[in-house]
Design a protein around this motif. Structure first.
Motif, PDB file in Angstrom:
ATOM      1  N   PRO A 156       0.840  -1.206   0.000  1.00 19.76           N
ATOM      2  CA  PRO A 156       0.000   0.000   0.000  1.00 19.76           C
ATOM      3  C   PRO A 156       0.874   1.255   0.000  1.00 19.76           C
ATOM      4  O   PRO A 156       1.845   1.346   0.745  1.00 19.76           O
ATOM      5  CB  PRO A 156      -0.794  -0.121   1.307  1.00 19.76           C
ATOM      6  CG  PRO A 156      -0.686  -1.557   1.707  1.00 19.76           C
ATOM      7  CD  PRO A 156       0.634  -2.033   1.202  1.00 19.76           C
ATOM      8  N   ILE A 157       0.514   2.228  -0.833  1.00 23.46           N
ATOM      9  CA  ILE A 157       1.311   3.451  -0.918  1.00 23.46           C
ATOM     10  C   ILE A 157       0.490   4.711  -0.669  1.00 23.46           C
ATOM     11  O   ILE A 157       1.066   5.770  -0.402  1.00 23.46           O
ATOM     12  CB  ILE A 157       2.011   3.563  -2.291  1.00 23.46           C
ATOM     13  CG1 ILE A 157       0.984   3.570  -3.419  1.00 23.46           C
ATOM     14  CG2 ILE A 157       3.024   2.455  -2.472  1.00 23.46           C
ATOM     15  CD1 ILE A 157       1.589   3.856  -4.783  1.00 23.46           C
ATOM     16  N   ALA A 158      -0.839   4.642  -0.757  1.00 22.98           N
ATOM     17  CA  ALA A 158      -1.660   5.847  -0.559  1.00 22.98           C
ATOM     18  C   ALA A 158      -3.065   5.443  -0.138  1.00 22.98           C
ATOM     19  O   ALA A 158      -3.589   4.413  -0.581  1.00 22.98           O
ATOM     20  CB  ALA A 158      -1.706   6.694  -1.834  1.00 22.98           C
ATOM     21  N   TRP A 159      -3.655   6.290   0.725  1.00 25.08           N
ATOM     22  CA  TRP A 159      -5.000   6.044   1.244  1.00 25.08           C
ATOM     23  C   TRP A 159      -5.842   7.308   1.100  1.00 25.08           C
ATOM     24  O   TRP A 159      -5.321   8.411   1.152  1.00 25.08           O
ATOM     25  CB  TRP A 159      -4.961   5.673   2.727  1.00 25.08           C
ATOM     26  CG  TRP A 159      -4.293   4.379   3.038  1.00 25.08           C
ATOM     27  CD1 TRP A 159      -2.957   4.159   3.193  1.00 25.08           C
ATOM     28  CD2 TRP A 159      -4.926   3.123   3.252  1.00 25.08           C
ATOM     29  NE1 TRP A 159      -2.720   2.847   3.479  1.00 25.08           N
ATOM     30  CE2 TRP A 159      -3.913   2.186   3.534  1.00 25.08           C
ATOM     31  CE3 TRP A 159      -6.259   2.711   3.248  1.00 25.08           C
ATOM     32  CZ2 TRP A 159      -4.191   0.848   3.800  1.00 25.08           C
ATOM     33  CZ3 TRP A 159      -6.541   1.375   3.512  1.00 25.08           C
ATOM     34  CH2 TRP A 159      -5.511   0.463   3.778  1.00 25.08           C
ATOM     35  N   SER A 160      -7.138   7.115   0.956  1.00 24.45           N
ATOM     36  CA  SER A 160      -8.083   8.219   1.066  1.00 24.45           C
ATOM     37  C   SER A 160      -9.454   7.629   1.400  1.00 24.45           C
ATOM     38  O   SER A 160      -9.636   6.408   1.398  1.00 24.45           O
ATOM     39  CB  SER A 160      -8.139   9.051  -0.220  1.00 24.45           C
ATOM     40  OG  SER A 160      -8.609   8.265  -1.303  1.00 24.45           O
ATOM     41  N   GLU A 161     -10.407   8.501   1.713  1.00 18.43           N
ATOM     42  CA  GLU A 161     -11.748   8.072   2.083  1.00 18.43           C
ATOM     43  C   GLU A 161     -12.782   8.863   1.298  1.00 18.43           C
ATOM     44  O   GLU A 161     -12.494   9.937   0.771  1.00 18.43           O
ATOM     45  CB  GLU A 161     -11.995   8.266   3.585  1.00 18.43           C
ATOM     46  CG  GLU A 161     -11.110   7.441   4.490  1.00 18.43           C
ATOM     47  CD  GLU A 161      -9.791   8.115   4.793  1.00 18.43           C
ATOM     48  OE1 GLU A 161      -9.712   9.357   4.602  1.00 18.43           O
ATOM     49  OE2 GLU A 161      -8.842   7.423   5.207  1.00 18.43           O
ATOM     50  N   ALA A 162     -13.984   8.319   1.241  1.00 17.26           N
ATOM     51  CA  ALA A 162     -15.102   9.000   0.571  1.00 17.26           C
ATOM     52  C   ALA A 162     -16.407   8.549   1.217  1.00 17.26           C
ATOM     53  O   ALA A 162     -16.440   7.597   2.006  1.00 17.26           O
ATOM     54  CB  ALA A 162     -15.101   8.704  -0.926  1.00 17.26           C
ATOM     55  N   LEU A 163     -17.476   9.240   0.875  1.00 17.02           N
ATOM     56  CA  LEU A 163     -18.833   8.957   1.359  1.00 17.02           C
ATOM     57  C   LEU A 163     -18.961   9.184   2.866  1.00 17.02           C
ATOM     58  O   LEU A 163     -19.356   8.294   3.622  1.00 17.02           O
ATOM     59  CB  LEU A 163     -19.258   7.528   0.998  1.00 17.02           C
ATOM     60  CG  LEU A 163     -19.283   7.168  -0.493  1.00 17.02           C
ATOM     61  CD1 LEU A 163     -19.916   5.796  -0.695  1.00 17.02           C
ATOM     62  CD2 LEU A 163     -20.004   8.213  -1.313  1.00 17.02           C
ATOM     63  N   PHE A 164     -18.651  10.394   3.284  1.00 15.58           N
ATOM     64  CA  PHE A 164     -18.929  10.791   4.663  1.00 15.58           C
ATOM     65  C   PHE A 164     -20.411  11.114   4.851  1.00 15.58           C
ATOM     66  O   PHE A 164     -20.917  11.093   5.966  1.00 15.58           O
ATOM     67  CB  PHE A 164     -18.088  12.001   5.049  1.00 15.58           C
ATOM     68  CG  PHE A 164     -16.616  11.711   5.152  1.00 15.58           C
ATOM     69  CD1 PHE A 164     -16.070  11.230   6.334  1.00 15.58           C
ATOM     70  CD2 PHE A 164     -15.772  11.904   4.069  1.00 15.58           C
ATOM     71  CE1 PHE A 164     -14.720  10.962   6.445  1.00 15.58           C
ATOM     72  CE2 PHE A 164     -14.416  11.639   4.171  1.00 15.58           C
ATOM     73  CZ  PHE A 164     -13.886  11.169   5.362  1.00 15.58           C
ATOM     74  N   VAL A 165     -21.103  11.412   3.763  1.00 18.77           N
ATOM     75  CA  VAL A 165     -22.526  11.720   3.838  1.00 18.77           C
ATOM     76  C   VAL A 165     -23.300  10.438   4.112  1.00 18.77           C
ATOM     77  O   VAL A 165     -22.987   9.375   3.570  1.00 18.77           O
ATOM     78  CB  VAL A 165     -23.004  12.370   2.524  1.00 18.77           C
ATOM     79  CG1 VAL A 165     -22.792  11.434   1.334  1.00 18.77           C
ATOM     80  CG2 VAL A 165     -24.459  12.786   2.625  1.00 18.77           C
ATOM     81  N   PRO A 166     -24.336  10.458   4.969  1.00 19.60           N
ATOM     82  CA  PRO A 166     -25.140   9.252   5.220  1.00 19.60           C
ATOM     83  C   PRO A 166     -25.908   8.835   3.971  1.00 19.60           C
ATOM     84  O   PRO A 166     -26.275   9.673   3.134  1.00 19.60           O
ATOM     85  CB  PRO A 166     -26.099   9.700   6.339  1.00 19.60           C
ATOM     86  CG  PRO A 166     -25.449  10.882   6.963  1.00 19.60           C
ATOM     87  CD  PRO A 166     -24.701  11.570   5.862  1.00 19.60           C
TER      88      PRO A 166
END
Length: 245
Positions: A169-179
């Motif tokens: 693994p070299i990079a992380w991110s997140e999405a869908l904080f909205v319910p």
């Protein structure tokens, strides 16, 4: 548990699905802003996101697992999607430069075998992008969206799986904080939810996006031979010459 391709298409045709597609697309493009001349494979149900790369890539096509089903993509052009056995992809070794997995890993009955097959067809300098439902997120707790089906993952679980199957693994991110609520006000404020969640480092995003590279050479643990100290003992029975009388 695999979700049918018809249900996946139906989700992305809804308002909630359209918002999820837009927010995840932003995350994917942050990781892969330039794919000029690359050979890109989408695995699972990646077609809502492959349009981001179709014009810039040398080749861009979609593989959909047999248990899920397949749909024609793109709809108005020659078909670039096909039905496959996810554990035996119809590609030569090191055939593609980038692989995007969406609705694939969490739906697989054997994630390790799937990832080893992905490793086989990926070029030595290639990269993968995995979009996974977050175990701690709200989206994984409702079955009204595809992210509520299959096996959700935590960050540590994804890391262990990738390292176990020869990826780094070299990079992380997140999405869908909205319910995942089909409300006009909620969906219109989705981008504000994303900005606030990212700024506060919220641990409850709906999906994880992880980028990884292929490990071409793996270290083999060296086994150190333990030296056994054997004391020098004289043998108990030693032949002696006969005495002459």
């Amino acid at each position: 548990m695999t979700i049918d391709v018809i249900d996946l298409r139906g989700f992305y045709s809804q308002r909630v699905g359209a918002v999820a597609r837009r927010l995840i697309s932003h995350g994917v493009m942050r990781h892969w802003p330039d794919t000029q001349g690359q050979r890109l494979l989408g695995l699972g149900y990646p077609t809502p996101y492959l349009g981001l790369f179709r014009e810039s890539c040398e080749r861009c096509f979609a593989f959909m697992p047999a248990a899920q089903g397949v749909l024609k993509w793109p709809t108005a052009r020659p078909t670039l999607s096909t039905l496959v056995d996810e554990f035996s992809l119809p590609l030569a070794d090191a055939a593609v430069d980038r692989i995007l997995l969406v609705h694939a890993l969490e739906m697989s009955d054997d994630p390790d075998s799937l990832m080893r097959e992905v490793w086989r067809v990926l070029a030595p300098s290639g990269r993968i992008m995995v979009v996974l439902p977050n175990r701690r997120g709200v989206w994984a707790r409702t079955d009204s969206t595809p992210f509520g089906h299959g096996q959700p993952y935590s960050r540590s679980q994804v890391t262990q799986l990738l390292r176990r199957t020869w990826f780094t693994p070299i990079a992380w991110s997140e999405a869908l904080f909205v319910p995942p609520i089909d409300s006009g006000w909620m969906l219109r404020s989705a981008m504000a939810w994303e900005k606030i969640g990212a700024a506060l480092s919220s641990p409850f995003p709906g999906v994880l996006l992880v980028e990884a590279t292929k490990q071409v050479y793996r270290g083999i643990p060296a086994k150190r031979e333990r030296t056994r100290l054997i004391p020098a003992l004289e043998p108990a029975l030693v032949p002696r010459p006969l005495r002459r009388e």
